[in-house]
Design a protein around this motif. Structure first.
Motif, PDB file in Angstrom:
ATOM      1  N   SER A   1       3.568  -2.467   4.108  1.00 12.62           N
ATOM      2  CA  SER A   1       3.949  -3.574   4.992  1.00 12.62           C
ATOM      3  C   SER A   1       2.800  -3.879   5.960  1.00 12.62           C
ATOM      4  O   SER A   1       2.472  -5.030   6.235  1.00 12.62           O
ATOM      5  CB  SER A   1       5.209  -3.216   5.764  1.00 12.62           C
ATOM      6  OG  SER A   1       5.012  -1.993   6.428  1.00 12.62           O
ATOM      7  N   CYS A   2       2.177  -2.825   6.443  1.00 11.80           N
ATOM      8  CA  CYS A   2       1.072  -2.926   7.396  1.00 11.80           C
ATOM      9  C   CYS A   2      -0.104  -3.680   6.757  1.00 11.80           C
ATOM     10  O   CYS A   2      -0.653  -4.627   7.326  1.00 11.80           O
ATOM     11  CB  CYS A   2       0.669  -1.486   7.687  1.00 11.80           C
ATOM     12  SG  CYS A   2      -0.019  -1.129   9.233  1.00 11.80           S
ATOM     13  N   LEU A   3      -0.456  -3.258   5.557  1.00  9.42           N
ATOM     14  CA  LEU A   3      -1.582  -3.864   4.841  1.00  9.42           C
ATOM     15  C   LEU A   3      -1.320  -5.344   4.571  1.00  9.42           C
ATOM     16  O   LEU A   3      -2.148  -6.214   4.875  1.00  9.42           O
ATOM     17  CB  LEU A   3      -1.787  -3.098   3.528  1.00  9.42           C
ATOM     18  CG  LEU A   3      -2.775  -3.699   2.537  1.00  9.42           C
ATOM     19  CD1 LEU A   3      -4.174  -3.697   3.121  1.00  9.42           C
ATOM     20  CD2 LEU A   3      -2.762  -2.905   1.240  1.00  9.42           C
ATOM     21  N   LYS A   4      -0.115  -5.624   4.029  1.00  3.64           N
ATOM     22  CA  LYS A   4       0.192  -7.014   3.658  1.00  3.64           C
ATOM     23  C   LYS A   4       0.198  -7.919   4.892  1.00  3.64           C
ATOM     24  O   LYS A   4      -0.278  -9.047   4.845  1.00  3.64           O
ATOM     25  CB  LYS A   4       1.561  -7.091   2.982  1.00  3.64           C
ATOM     26  CG  LYS A   4       1.528  -6.683   1.519  1.00  3.64           C
ATOM     27  CD  LYS A   4       2.893  -6.896   0.935  1.00  3.64           C
ATOM     28  CE  LYS A   4       2.871  -7.021  -0.561  1.00  3.64           C
ATOM     29  NZ  LYS A   4       4.200  -6.923  -1.133  1.00  3.64           N
ATOM     30  N   ARG A   5       0.739  -7.398   5.980  1.00  3.93           N
ATOM     31  CA  ARG A   5       0.833  -8.203   7.195  1.00  3.93           C
ATOM     32  C   ARG A   5      -0.568  -8.580   7.693  1.00  3.93           C
ATOM     33  O   ARG A   5      -0.847  -9.709   8.043  1.00  3.93           O
ATOM     34  CB  ARG A   5       1.563  -7.382   8.269  1.00  3.93           C
ATOM     35  CG  ARG A   5       2.318  -8.218   9.261  1.00  3.93           C
ATOM     36  CD  ARG A   5       3.253  -7.433  10.146  1.00  3.93           C
ATOM     37  NE  ARG A   5       2.781  -6.139  10.569  1.00  3.93           N
ATOM     38  CZ  ARG A   5       3.371  -4.994  10.263  1.00  3.93           C
ATOM     39  NH1 ARG A   5       4.460  -4.972   9.528  1.00  3.93           N
ATOM     40  NH2 ARG A   5       2.884  -3.848  10.697  1.00  3.93           N
ATOM     41  N   ARG A   6      -1.463  -7.614   7.673  1.00  6.83           N
ATOM     42  CA  ARG A   6      -2.805  -7.872   8.219  1.00  6.83           C
ATOM     43  C   ARG A   6      -3.600  -8.826   7.324  1.00  6.83           C
ATOM     44  O   ARG A   6      -4.321  -9.688   7.812  1.00  6.83           O
ATOM     45  CB  ARG A   6      -3.562  -6.562   8.368  1.00  6.83           C
ATOM     46  CG  ARG A   6      -2.775  -5.565   9.177  1.00  6.83           C
ATOM     47  CD  ARG A   6      -3.543  -5.053  10.360  1.00  6.83           C
ATOM     48  NE  ARG A   6      -2.626  -4.441  11.294  1.00  6.83           N
ATOM     49  CZ  ARG A   6      -2.349  -3.140  11.339  1.00  6.83           C
ATOM     50  NH1 ARG A   6      -2.950  -2.307  10.523  1.00  6.83           N
ATOM     51  NH2 ARG A   6      -1.492  -2.683  12.210  1.00  6.83           N
TER      52      ARG A   6
END
Ligand SMILES: C[S@@+](CC[C@H](N)C(=O)[O-])C[C@H]1O[C@@H](n2cnc3c(N)ncnc32)[C@H](O)[C@@H]1O
Length: 270
Positions: free
Chosen positions: A31-36
């Motif tokens: 989720s962190c990767l996709k958001r950034r």
């Protein structure tokens, strides 16, 4: 097989960045990767991972912005004042008692150096047997972001870095006006090293104090457990681990560490 295979376009982008920029994504929360990445895609008006990869090929500046967005290297001197007060009052005095040997510390995920320099300053404020405790202290400070480490090595900082540092300490340990420079005696206590905590063993154990604040939050739970276990293995008996305020222990680590200060996330090995 990679953990991103369920999303082949994302997997291709991740592989490209990992190869070209040595950026290890394996442990990152999806989720962190996709958001950034989504933030950068929106900012550049690109709609697919494929188009974004093409943009990275022709725009080195965008590559840097993406890496900045992924690493989030925000930090300050004396960040979270209460944590540093607890370190100054409870941790350092324990570690510099008469008869203790060298004081070996590691700041893991040190960004541009404000955390390890704050630690060096607080150690310099203490005495052991009438001598400055600084003379027995060694601090390894690591990050995998080369640009942050380059900034750390210069030891020069603008006003924003000092917002939380007591004025007395700013005056005592820095020279000049903005940008201020850290004094050489503090600079020389810290050794900066490029290091990926998810892939490499601790730089130079054993340590008496490991600080890893605001880094674990990026990683999935399994990785957080593995990293904390590595930290515990790298600590001397009676050594301290300090995490960030939003971070906590999972699994076996809870049995291997004693809680010293719940609010400030300070733990100790038995
Ligand atoms: C938010 S900063 C924390 C800085 C400092 N510890 C503090 O709390 O003020 C997070 C840092 O972790 C670093 N980081 C992220 N993943 C890492 C990894 N796998 N290995 C080493 N450093 C990493 C980033 O480059 C960034 O500088």
């Amino acid at each position: 097989m990679s953990r991103w295979d369920h999303d082949p376009d994302l997997a291709t982008l991740v592989k490209k960045i990992a190869l070209e920029r040595r950026f290890g994504f394996d442990a990152y929360k999806e989720s962190c990767l996709k958001r950034r990445v989504a933030v950068r895609m929106r900012a550049t008006g690109v709609e697919t991972y494929d188009d974004y990869a093409t943009l990275l090929d022709r725009d080195a500046g965008e590559y840097e912005k993406l890496l900045d967005a992924l690493t989030i290297n925000v930090t300050k001197f004396y960040r979270n004042r209460e944590t540093w007060e607890a370190i100054a009052q409870k941790v350092i005095p324990q570690l510099i008692q008469p008869g203790s040997g060298q004081l070996r510390c590691w700041s893991a995920g040190c960004a541009s150096g404000e955390e390890p320099y704050t630690l060096a300053i607080l150690i310099s404020e203490c005495e052991r047997n009438g001598e400055q405790a600084a003379s027995i202290a060694h601090i390894d400070a690591s990050d995998f972001d080369k640009r942050s480490l380059d900034r750390a090595s210069t030891g020069e900082y603008g006003d924003a870095a000092f917002e939380e540092l007591p004025t007395l300490l700013t005056q005592r340990y820095f020279t000049g006006e903005s940008p201020r420079s850290i004094k050489p005696e503090i600079r020389s206590m810290v050794r900066f090293v490029r290091h990926d905590i998810t892939r490499e063993p601790p730089p130079n154990p054993p340590y008496d104090l490991i600080m890893c604040r605001n880094v674990l939050i990026y990683f999935d739970r399994e990785t957080q457990e593995r990293l904390v276990s590595n930290f515990i293995d790298a600590l001397n008996p009676g050594g301290y681990l300090v995490l960030g305020r939003a971070e906590t222990l999972f699994g076996q680590a809870r049995e291997r560490l004693k809680l010293e200060d719940a609010r400030e996330r300070i733990y100790r090995t038995s």
